[in-house]
Design a protein around this motif. Structure first.
Motif, mmCIF file in Angstrom:
data_model
loop_
_atom_site.group_PDB
_atom_site.id
_atom_site.type_symbol
_atom_site.label_atom_id
_atom_site.label_comp_id
_atom_site.label_asym_id
_atom_site.label_seq_id
_atom_site.Cartn_x
_atom_site.Cartn_y
_atom_site.Cartn_z
ATOM 1 N N UNK A 129 8.757 0.447 -1.953
ATOM 2 C CA UNK A 129 9.439 -0.776 -1.512
ATOM 3 C C UNK A 129 10.168 -0.636 -0.176
ATOM 4 N N UNK A 130 10.312 0.594 0.309
ATOM 5 C CA UNK A 130 11.113 0.820 1.530
ATOM 6 C C UNK A 130 10.535 0.066 2.723
ATOM 7 N N UNK A 131 9.199 -0.022 2.786
ATOM 8 C CA UNK A 131 8.566 -0.690 3.937
ATOM 9 C C UNK A 131 8.861 -2.193 3.960
ATOM 10 N N UNK A 132 9.339 -2.753 2.852
ATOM 11 C CA UNK A 132 9.690 -4.182 2.809
ATOM 12 C C UNK A 132 11.117 -4.453 3.276
ATOM 13 N N UNK A 133 11.888 -3.382 3.452
ATOM 14 C CA UNK A 133 13.264 -3.521 3.963
ATOM 15 C C UNK A 133 13.380 -2.648 5.217
ATOM 16 N N UNK A 134 14.375 -1.794 5.297
ATOM 17 C CA UNK A 134 14.524 -0.854 6.408
ATOM 18 C C UNK A 134 15.107 0.443 5.872
ATOM 19 N N UNK A 135 14.729 1.593 6.452
ATOM 20 C CA UNK A 135 15.319 2.860 6.000
ATOM 21 C C UNK A 135 16.795 3.002 6.395
ATOM 22 N N UNK A 136 17.214 2.232 7.420
ATOM 23 C CA UNK A 136 18.631 2.172 7.803
ATOM 24 C C UNK A 136 18.856 0.858 8.543
ATOM 25 N N UNK A 137 20.110 0.573 8.867
ATOM 26 C CA UNK A 137 20.434 -0.623 9.658
ATOM 27 C C UNK A 137 20.737 -0.129 11.071
ATOM 28 N N UNK A 138 19.824 -0.339 12.035
ATOM 29 C CA UNK A 138 19.942 0.330 13.335
ATOM 30 C C UNK A 138 21.280 0.144 14.048
ATOM 31 N N UNK A 139 21.827 -1.084 14.049
ATOM 32 C CA UNK A 139 23.087 -1.293 14.770
ATOM 33 C C UNK A 139 24.262 -0.602 14.075
ATOM 34 N N UNK A 140 24.182 -0.438 12.748
ATOM 35 C CA UNK A 140 25.228 0.293 12.026
ATOM 36 C C UNK A 140 25.089 1.795 12.293
ATOM 37 N N UNK A 141 23.854 2.294 12.258
ATOM 38 C CA UNK A 141 23.619 3.714 12.526
ATOM 39 C C UNK A 141 24.108 4.084 13.927
#
Length: 303
Positions: A129-141
């Protein structure tokens, strides 16, 4: 008192404010992370395929027969105080489609089921299911200069309730379908929130299908909050009357920024699906303030 005044003077909002778009990393750090203020962000996950794809039929097809960890309780309260114990759920291994049968009420059960295992279960148990969301939130990272420690998948019945607690994480909580209902307390409410030490225990299902509470063999007691903020016993905990809870509803497509050390109690609509990102907090002056406030609260209670 000076410390508490200083923290409350940071100006907690009367309600949780909304942002109409995801902020820049610098803006988010300055306006929200550094002052330790919650907000609800719209249009931050609108590009996720999960918002359209994660129907029950799709989850059955993609995850289906895979065996996953499900928290099972008699009353919906996992990791909560019950009968003078800190009781953890039975962690049952079961095919995901059998769990969906229970959530959809195709199969009836007197017990309450919740996929809520928090050790990055999205990446560990649901990698499909990871490909349907994101592995992280880029602006938060980018704002924090780190990747999330854990990415968690949540799906459960409306009877499943998360008792009042706090975490040492900056939390981005994203609702994919349904609604989550949060009751929040700022860290400055610590003097009004009761903690007690409890023997840890776990629910076990007996031969006849009833639950029994079995003590863990550890000698370490667990500090936990015995109070139900939805129905507080003010005779037992009169200080809680001075606390100032915030309540908010996070709807499908919205993201809650839940800052570190904020107390939270969580409920949900039936079958609500969510994904959250836990970023380790900075152990900075805010953490030191909280530790001091915690120590002062304990000392005052002993006097």
């Amino acid at each position: 008192h000076c410390l508490l005044f200083a923290w409350t003077e940071l100006g907690w909002p009367e309600s949780v404010p909304y942002l109409d778009r995801p902020p820049s990393p610098l803006e988010f750090y300055r306006e929200w992370v550094s002052p330790n203020k919650p907000c609800i962000i719209r249009n931050a996950i609108s590009h996720w395929p999960a918002l359209k794809k994660w129907t029950s039929a799709y989850l059955r097809e993609v995850v289906g027969p895979k065996v996953v960890s499900v928290a099972v309780t008699p009353n919906g309260y996992a990791d909560a105080v019950f009968q003078d114990r800190f009781v953890m759920p039975e962690e049952r291994q079961m095919p995901f489609m059998d769990f969906l049968d229970i959530v959809e009420k195709k199969v009836t059960s007197p017990h309450v089921f919740y996929v809520q295992k928090q050790c990055s279960n999205l990446t560990e148990e649901f990698p499909e299911l990871v490909c349907d969301v994101q592995p992280d939130i880029p602006w938060m990272s980018e704002a924090l200069g780190k990747k999330p420690d854990a990415v968690n998948f949540w799906l459960g019945e409306s009877a499943a309730v998360t008792s009042l607690h706090k975490d040492h994480y900056e939390n981005l909580y994203c609702v994919v379908s349904g609604e989550k209902y949060f009751l929040l307390h700022p860290p400055s409410d610590r003097p009004f929130i009761p903690y007690e030490l409890y023997q840890p225990a776990t629910y076990h299902v007996s031969e006849d299908g009833s639950f029994e509470i079995v003590d863990e063999k550890t000698t370490e007691k667990v500090p936990w909050i015995p109070l139900d903020p939805l129905n507080p016993d003010l005779e037992l905990y009169p200080e809680y009357a001075q606390a100032k809870p915030l309540q908010c509803t996070v709807k499908a497509g919205e993201m809650l920024y839940l800052p570190s050390l904020w107390f939270h109690h969580v409920q949900q609509s039936h079958g609500c699906i969510a994904v959250n990102y836990w970023y380790d907090m900075e152990y900075d002056i805010k953490y030191s303030y909280y530790q001091l406030l915690d120590c002062l609260t304990k000392t005052v209670k002993m006097l």
